[in-house]
Design a protein around this motif. Structure first.
Motif, PDB file in Angstrom:
ATOM      1  N   CYS A  97       0.827  -1.211   0.000  1.00  0.00           N
ATOM      2  CA  CYS A  97       0.000   0.000   0.000  1.00  0.00           C
ATOM      3  C   CYS A  97       0.858   1.257   0.000  1.00  0.00           C
ATOM      4  CB  CYS A  97      -0.945  -0.004   1.199  1.00  0.00           C
ATOM      5  SG  CYS A  97      -2.253  -1.230   1.071  1.00  0.00           S
ATOM      6  N   ILE A  98       1.936   1.255   0.756  1.00  0.00           N
ATOM      7  CA  ILE A  98       2.833   2.410   0.796  1.00  0.00           C
ATOM      8  C   ILE A  98       3.512   2.588  -0.563  1.00  0.00           C
ATOM      9  CG2 ILE A  98       4.974   3.294   1.805  1.00  0.00           C
ATOM     10  CD1 ILE A  98       4.008   2.063   4.480  1.00  0.00           C
ATOM     11  N   ALA A  99       3.964   1.495  -1.174  1.00  0.00           N
ATOM     12  CA  ALA A  99       4.608   1.583  -2.487  1.00  0.00           C
ATOM     13  C   ALA A  99       3.634   2.107  -3.539  1.00  0.00           C
ATOM     14  CB  ALA A  99       5.156   0.218  -2.906  1.00  0.00           C
ATOM     15  N   ALA A 100       2.394   1.661  -3.502  1.00  0.00           N
ATOM     16  CA  ALA A 100       1.398   2.148  -4.451  1.00  0.00           C
ATOM     17  C   ALA A 100       1.093   3.628  -4.217  1.00  0.00           C
ATOM     18  CB  ALA A 100       0.124   1.317  -4.343  1.00  0.00           C
ATOM     19  N   SER A 101       1.076   4.052  -2.976  1.00  0.00           N
ATOM     20  CA  SER A 101       0.842   5.466  -2.668  1.00  0.00           C
ATOM     21  C   SER A 101       1.981   6.341  -3.155  1.00  0.00           C
ATOM     22  CB  SER A 101       0.663   5.653  -1.159  1.00  0.00           C
ATOM     23  OG  SER A 101      -0.457   4.945  -0.701  1.00  0.00           O
ATOM     24  N   ILE A 102       3.202   5.885  -2.966  1.00  0.00           N
ATOM     25  CA  ILE A 102       4.363   6.636  -3.453  1.00  0.00           C
ATOM     26  C   ILE A 102       4.333   6.722  -4.974  1.00  0.00           C
ATOM     27  CG2 ILE A 102       6.885   6.579  -3.662  1.00  0.00           C
ATOM     28  CD1 ILE A 102       6.929   5.407  -0.813  1.00  0.00           C
ATOM     29  N   ALA A 103       3.951   5.636  -5.635  1.00  0.00           N
ATOM     30  CA  ALA A 103       3.863   5.641  -7.096  1.00  0.00           C
ATOM     31  C   ALA A 103       2.816   6.633  -7.585  1.00  0.00           C
ATOM     32  CB  ALA A 103       3.544   4.241  -7.618  1.00  0.00           C
ATOM     33  N   SER A 104       1.692   6.710  -6.896  1.00  0.00           N
ATOM     34  CA  SER A 104       0.647   7.638  -7.335  1.00  0.00           C
ATOM     35  C   SER A 104       1.057   9.094  -7.110  1.00  0.00           C
ATOM     36  CB  SER A 104      -0.677   7.335  -6.635  1.00  0.00           C
ATOM     37  OG  SER A 104      -0.573   7.568  -5.248  1.00  0.00           O
ATOM     38  N   ILE A 105       1.721   9.383  -6.013  1.00  0.00           N
ATOM     39  CA  ILE A 105       2.191  10.747  -5.757  1.00  0.00           C
ATOM     40  C   ILE A 105       3.275  11.126  -6.763  1.00  0.00           C
ATOM     41  CG2 ILE A 105       3.426  12.211  -4.105  1.00  0.00           C
ATOM     42  CD1 ILE A 105       1.944  10.585  -1.887  1.00  0.00           C
ATOM     43  N   ALA A 106       4.188  10.207  -7.045  1.00  0.00           N
ATOM     44  CA  ALA A 106       5.242  10.481  -8.021  1.00  0.00           C
ATOM     45  C   ALA A 106       4.660  10.667  -9.421  1.00  0.00           C
ATOM     46  CB  ALA A 106       6.268   9.354  -8.013  1.00  0.00           C
ATOM     47  N   ALA A 107       3.629   9.908  -9.765  1.00  0.00           N
ATOM     48  CA  ALA A 107       2.982  10.071 -11.067  1.00  0.00           C
ATOM     49  C   ALA A 107       2.331  11.447 -11.176  1.00  0.00           C
ATOM     50  CB  ALA A 107       1.947   8.976 -11.292  1.00  0.00           C
ATOM     51  N   TYR A 108       1.716  11.895 -10.115  1.00  0.00           N
ATOM     52  CA  TYR A 108       1.123  13.231 -10.096  1.00  0.00           C
ATOM     53  C   TYR A 108       2.200  14.293 -10.301  1.00  0.00           C
ATOM     54  CZ  TYR A 108      -1.273  17.389  -8.401  1.00  0.00           C
ATOM     55  OH  TYR A 108      -1.791  18.637  -8.293  1.00  0.00           O
ATOM     56  N   LEU A 109       3.319  14.138  -9.617  1.00  0.00           N
ATOM     57  CA  LEU A 109       4.413  15.101  -9.771  1.00  0.00           C
ATOM     58  C   LEU A 109       4.984  15.068 -11.183  1.00  0.00           C
ATOM     59  CD1 LEU A 109       6.337  14.711  -6.398  1.00  0.00           C
ATOM     60  CD2 LEU A 109       4.961  16.654  -7.155  1.00  0.00           C
ATOM     61  N   LEU A 110       5.091  13.895 -11.775  1.00  0.00           N
ATOM     62  CA  LEU A 110       5.617  13.793 -13.131  1.00  0.00           C
ATOM     63  C   LEU A 110       4.741  14.534 -14.134  1.00  0.00           C
ATOM     64  CD1 LEU A 110       6.850  10.103 -13.303  1.00  0.00           C
ATOM     65  CD2 LEU A 110       8.235  12.175 -13.462  1.00  0.00           C
ATOM     66  N   VAL A 111       3.444  14.543 -13.899  1.00  0.00           N
ATOM     67  CA  VAL A 111       2.541  15.252 -14.799  1.00  0.00           C
ATOM     68  C   VAL A 111       2.704  16.762 -14.657  1.00  0.00           C
ATOM     69  CG1 VAL A 111       0.111  15.720 -15.281  1.00  0.00           C
ATOM     70  CG2 VAL A 111       0.871  13.385 -14.917  1.00  0.00           C
ATOM     71  N   HIS A 112       2.942  17.230 -13.444  1.00  0.00           N
ATOM     72  CA  HIS A 112       2.940  18.662 -13.184  1.00  0.00           C
ATOM     73  C   HIS A 112       4.310  19.317 -13.109  1.00  0.00           C
ATOM     74  CE1 HIS A 112      -1.354  18.875 -12.718  1.00  0.00           C
ATOM     75  NE2 HIS A 112      -1.302  17.760 -12.001  1.00  0.00           N
ATOM     76  N   VAL A 113       5.378  18.540 -13.124  1.00  0.00           N
ATOM     77  CA  VAL A 113       6.721  19.107 -13.068  1.00  0.00           C
ATOM     78  C   VAL A 113       7.368  18.903 -14.428  1.00  0.00           C
ATOM     79  CG1 VAL A 113       8.997  18.924 -12.000  1.00  0.00           C
ATOM     80  CG2 VAL A 113       6.954  18.692 -10.607  1.00  0.00           C
ATOM     81  N   LYS A 114       7.849  19.975 -14.999  1.00  0.00           N
ATOM     82  CA  LYS A 114       8.467  19.906 -16.319  1.00  0.00           C
ATOM     83  C   LYS A 114       9.871  19.321 -16.224  1.00  0.00           C
ATOM     84  CE  LYS A 114       5.168  22.139 -18.410  1.00  0.00           C
ATOM     85  NZ  LYS A 114       4.206  21.473 -19.189  1.00  0.00           N
TER      86      LYS A 114
END
Length: 82
Positions: free
Chosen positions: A52-69
């Protein structure tokens, strides 16, 4: 730099979550095949928490990848153009 960190965190945590998910399903299939309730409930502790922690980190990192150039090299202007 933040894009590179987010990409690395995304890849590592997504790999962990997916591999752990496959292992969890195989583990539970083994428990169903043998009819042993202990095998079915064994991964409910720290193993499931890590997934669950790994999946949460992946989702937060995916969000950052979309919004950080991503850093791109500076474009050079052509000589003689206006």
């Amino acid at each position: 730099m933040l894009h590179r960190i987010a990409r690395t965190a995304f890849i590592a945590s997504l790999t962990t979550a997916l591999a752990g998910g496959v292992l969890l399903i195989a583990w539970q299939a083994l428990g169903l095949a043998t009819g042993d309730a202990g095998i079915l409930t064994a991964p409910n502790g720290i193993f499931k928490t890590v997934l669950c922690i790994a999946a949460s980190i992946a989702s937060i990192a995916a969000y950052l990848l979309v919004h950080v150039k991503a850093a791109r090299p500076a474009s050079h202007s052509k000589a003689g153009t206006r």
